[in-house]
Motif scaffolding. Sequence first.
Motif, PDB file in Angstrom:
ATOM      1  N   PRO A 347      15.168  11.266   6.703  1.00  0.00           N
ATOM      2  CA  PRO A 347      14.559  12.566   6.965  1.00  0.00           C
ATOM      3  C   PRO A 347      15.540  13.718   6.843  1.00  0.00           C
ATOM      4  CG  PRO A 347      14.823  11.305   8.997  1.00  0.00           C
ATOM      5  CD  PRO A 347      15.137  10.381   7.863  1.00  0.00           C
ATOM      6  N   THR A 348      16.846  13.454   6.822  1.00  0.00           N
ATOM      7  CA  THR A 348      17.822  14.529   6.698  1.00  0.00           C
ATOM      8  C   THR A 348      18.274  14.740   5.264  1.00  0.00           C
ATOM      9  OG1 THR A 348      19.715  13.063   7.029  1.00  0.00           O
ATOM     10  CG2 THR A 348      18.661  13.933   8.994  1.00  0.00           C
ATOM     11  N   ALA A 349      17.854  13.852   4.348  1.00  0.00           N
ATOM     12  CA  ALA A 349      18.320  13.952   2.972  1.00  0.00           C
ATOM     13  C   ALA A 349      17.721  15.167   2.288  1.00  0.00           C
ATOM     14  CB  ALA A 349      17.959  12.695   2.200  1.00  0.00           C
ATOM     15  N   GLU A 350      18.532  15.836   1.475  1.00  0.00           N
ATOM     16  CA  GLU A 350      18.066  16.993   0.727  1.00  0.00           C
ATOM     17  C   GLU A 350      17.249  16.524  -0.477  1.00  0.00           C
ATOM     18  OE1 GLU A 350      19.899  20.774  -1.777  1.00  0.00           O
ATOM     19  OE2 GLU A 350      21.199  19.370  -0.736  1.00  0.00           O
ATOM     20  N   GLY A 351      16.051  17.024  -0.629  1.00  0.00           N
ATOM     21  CA  GLY A 351      15.226  16.683  -1.778  1.00  0.00           C
ATOM     22  C   GLY A 351      14.010  15.896  -1.355  1.00  0.00           C
ATOM     23  N   ALA A 352      14.092  14.559  -1.360  1.00  0.00           N
ATOM     24  CA  ALA A 352      12.950  13.714  -1.039  1.00  0.00           C
ATOM     25  C   ALA A 352      13.179  12.990   0.282  1.00  0.00           C
ATOM     26  CB  ALA A 352      12.727  12.689  -2.149  1.00  0.00           C
ATOM     27  N   THR A 353      12.091  12.777   1.039  1.00  0.00           N
ATOM     28  CA  THR A 353      12.188  11.979   2.253  1.00  0.00           C
ATOM     29  C   THR A 353      11.444  10.666   2.121  1.00  0.00           C
ATOM     30  OG1 THR A 353      10.258  13.081   3.198  1.00  0.00           O
ATOM     31  CG2 THR A 353      12.429  14.017   3.709  1.00  0.00           C
ATOM     32  N   ASP A 354      10.655  10.499   1.069  1.00  0.00           N
ATOM     33  CA  ASP A 354       9.987   9.231   0.838  1.00  0.00           C
ATOM     34  C   ASP A 354       9.655   9.113  -0.648  1.00  0.00           C
ATOM     35  OD1 ASP A 354       7.707  10.760   0.379  1.00  0.00           O
ATOM     36  OD2 ASP A 354       6.934  10.432   2.402  1.00  0.00           O
ATOM     37  N   LEU A 355       9.080   7.990  -1.015  1.00  0.00           N
ATOM     38  CA  LEU A 355       8.768   7.742  -2.421  1.00  0.00           C
ATOM     39  C   LEU A 355       7.786   8.765  -2.967  1.00  0.00           C
ATOM     40  CD1 LEU A 355       9.013   5.921  -4.922  1.00  0.00           C
ATOM     41  CD2 LEU A 355       7.140   4.555  -3.996  1.00  0.00           C
ATOM     42  N   ALA A 356       6.780   9.115  -2.161  1.00  0.00           N
ATOM     43  CA  ALA A 356       5.776  10.079  -2.630  1.00  0.00           C
ATOM     44  C   ALA A 356       6.425  11.426  -2.957  1.00  0.00           C
ATOM     45  CB  ALA A 356       4.687  10.246  -1.576  1.00  0.00           C
ATOM     46  N   GLU A 357       7.349  11.872  -2.113  1.00  0.00           N
ATOM     47  CA  GLU A 357       8.018  13.145  -2.372  1.00  0.00           C
ATOM     48  C   GLU A 357       8.911  13.063  -3.603  1.00  0.00           C
ATOM     49  OE1 GLU A 357       9.947  15.203   0.704  1.00  0.00           O
ATOM     50  OE2 GLU A 357       8.298  15.037   2.135  1.00  0.00           O
ATOM     51  N   LEU A 358       9.568  11.913  -3.781  1.00  0.00           N
ATOM     52  CA  LEU A 358      10.400  11.761  -4.965  1.00  0.00           C
ATOM     53  C   LEU A 358       9.551  11.845  -6.234  1.00  0.00           C
ATOM     54  CD1 LEU A 358      13.058  11.145  -6.387  1.00  0.00           C
ATOM     55  CD2 LEU A 358      12.628   8.712  -6.019  1.00  0.00           C
ATOM     56  N   ARG A 359       8.408  11.202  -6.227  1.00  0.00           N
ATOM     57  CA  ARG A 359       7.524  11.272  -7.392  1.00  0.00           C
ATOM     58  C   ARG A 359       7.085  12.705  -7.649  1.00  0.00           C
ATOM     59  NH1 ARG A 359       4.927   6.554  -9.158  1.00  0.00           N
ATOM     60  NH2 ARG A 359       2.939   7.670  -9.395  1.00  0.00           N
ATOM     61  N   GLU A 360       6.803  13.460  -6.589  1.00  0.00           N
ATOM     62  CA  GLU A 360       6.422  14.863  -6.776  1.00  0.00           C
ATOM     63  C   GLU A 360       7.571  15.671  -7.367  1.00  0.00           C
ATOM     64  OE1 GLU A 360       3.541  16.482  -6.547  1.00  0.00           O
ATOM     65  OE2 GLU A 360       2.689  14.481  -6.289  1.00  0.00           O
ATOM     66  N   LEU A 361       8.789  15.399  -6.905  1.00  0.00           N
ATOM     67  CA  LEU A 361       9.961  16.098  -7.431  1.00  0.00           C
ATOM     68  C   LEU A 361      10.119  15.882  -8.939  1.00  0.00           C
ATOM     69  CD1 LEU A 361      12.767  15.478  -4.774  1.00  0.00           C
ATOM     70  CD2 LEU A 361      11.736  17.668  -5.362  1.00  0.00           C
ATOM     71  N   LEU A 362       9.702  14.705  -9.404  1.00  0.00           N
ATOM     72  CA  LEU A 362       9.967  14.315 -10.787  1.00  0.00           C
ATOM     73  C   LEU A 362       8.812  14.599 -11.735  1.00  0.00           C
ATOM     74  CD1 LEU A 362      11.652  10.838 -10.110  1.00  0.00           C
ATOM     75  CD2 LEU A 362      12.790  13.020 -10.557  1.00  0.00           C
ATOM     76  N   ARG A 363       7.675  15.070 -11.222  1.00  0.00           N
ATOM     77  CA  ARG A 363       6.486  15.175 -12.079  1.00  0.00           C
ATOM     78  C   ARG A 363       6.667  16.138 -13.245  1.00  0.00           C
ATOM     79  NH1 ARG A 363       2.346  12.202 -10.529  1.00  0.00           N
ATOM     80  NH2 ARG A 363       2.198  11.582  -8.318  1.00  0.00           N
ATOM     81  N   GLU A 364       7.458  17.175 -13.071  1.00  0.00           N
ATOM     82  CA  GLU A 364       7.664  18.119 -14.164  1.00  0.00           C
ATOM     83  C   GLU A 364       8.679  17.606 -15.182  1.00  0.00           C
ATOM     84  OE1 GLU A 364       8.591  22.021 -12.888  1.00  0.00           O
ATOM     85  OE2 GLU A 364       6.768  22.263 -11.687  1.00  0.00           O
ATOM     86  N   ALA A 365       9.494  16.633 -14.787  1.00  0.00           N
ATOM     87  CA  ALA A 365      10.551  16.144 -15.674  1.00  0.00           C
ATOM     88  C   ALA A 365      10.169  14.858 -16.393  1.00  0.00           C
ATOM     89  CB  ALA A 365      11.837  15.917 -14.881  1.00  0.00           C
ATOM     90  N   LEU A 366       9.250  14.075 -15.816  1.00  0.00           N
ATOM     91  CA  LEU A 366       8.934  12.758 -16.367  1.00  0.00           C
ATOM     92  C   LEU A 366       7.433  12.599 -16.560  1.00  0.00           C
ATOM     93  CD1 LEU A 366      11.204  10.502 -14.101  1.00  0.00           C
ATOM     94  CD2 LEU A 366      11.677  11.202 -16.453  1.00  0.00           C
TER      95      LEU A 366
END
Length: 399
Positions: A347-366
């Motif tokens: 929960p303290t990591a910058e960017g994503a806190t779970d898999l769903a958030e990581l996928r959202e972060l990457l949607r514009e790039a992949l």
Amino acid sequence: MKLRAWPPAHATLAEVVADLGPLRDALSGAGPALCPPGSGDEPPASVPSAPDDLALVVGTSGSTGSPKRALLSAAALRASGEATAQALGGHGTWVLALGASHIAGLQVLARSVLAGTDPVALPEGPFTAAAFAAATDRAGGCHRLYTSVVPTQLVRLLDSPVGRAAGARYDAILVGGAALRPDLCARALREGLRVVQTYGMTETAGGCVYDGIPLPDMEIALDEQGRVSLGGPCVAHGYLGLPQLSDEAFRVDGAGRRWFRTSDLGSIEADGRLRILGRADDLINTGGYKVAPSVVEEAITAAWPAVRDVVVVGLPDPQWGEAVAAAVVLQQPTEGATAVDATAVDPTAEGATDLAELRELLREALPPHALPQRLLVLDELPLRGPGKPDRAALARRFG
């Protein structure tokens, strides 16, 4: 052609550096060819059908299965050393930060012999920025200073003020053994480290493509599938005792130029530089789409600044054939390792806190098929050979 086991199996780096006579003899043709111990089965006492100037019989890292031993001639090693000096701006003094049983460390020693300079070795033990800085100090104020490291070592240097200061003293820091992430390269350059991304393998006497450009007299060719072949005077003469594999991987063209067909896929960018997309057998086939792990890895490091390192692998999946799975090491690693599908990572990591958030972060790039379906947070990545990620071990960690 007779073989001699060298360096000694249990010699420290300092002991190897202190006795380079066997390597000098091998490079000049005055002594027997050398075979570092610890590369699988013990080698025979002699090598039939070897080139007259055979100098090194070196084990590969074993990325495609059982390690093989490449037959490197003195001419190939001299060509590599001279081309390296030409690309870097001249011969210099080398600091040995890698083991002397793999081609990268052996090339540090061979380049030193060819330059007539005395290499400086790091002390035994884990690589640290302090030990690297001490070795740099021992190298003194030489005309030109070089070293060769793997990406994990570069990260340790950048994470330390002492390491950054020492690294900035080098005229070139060759980085190889594994892919150098663009963000890590950019970070090093911002800190004043003159890093050079190298690409090559034991079969090409080590790195023979620097920052995407082949060394002098070396050539790059891509087949219809994008498979990379490397040709020129640095290419080995084949594998010890494996004639069929040698015939499959090596060839000589009509002009007498030796070629090695790698297991890597690549492309030539608009500026003419080679970009490696990954190993052909590492491609992930998910839902009928081919995904290059390197593309996903670069997208993750660009979108999630807290990631210190990342490796993407394919895992068996009953629905998609293979699932895209990402293993990350955070700047502040979590305790132990946790396999994650839709639960919290950090929960303290910058960017994503779970898999769903990581996928959202990457949607514009992949594209959707390349988005990770599994996530694993580790304290460190499993490695093999000179700093290469162990993808098979990593896949097992996902369970």
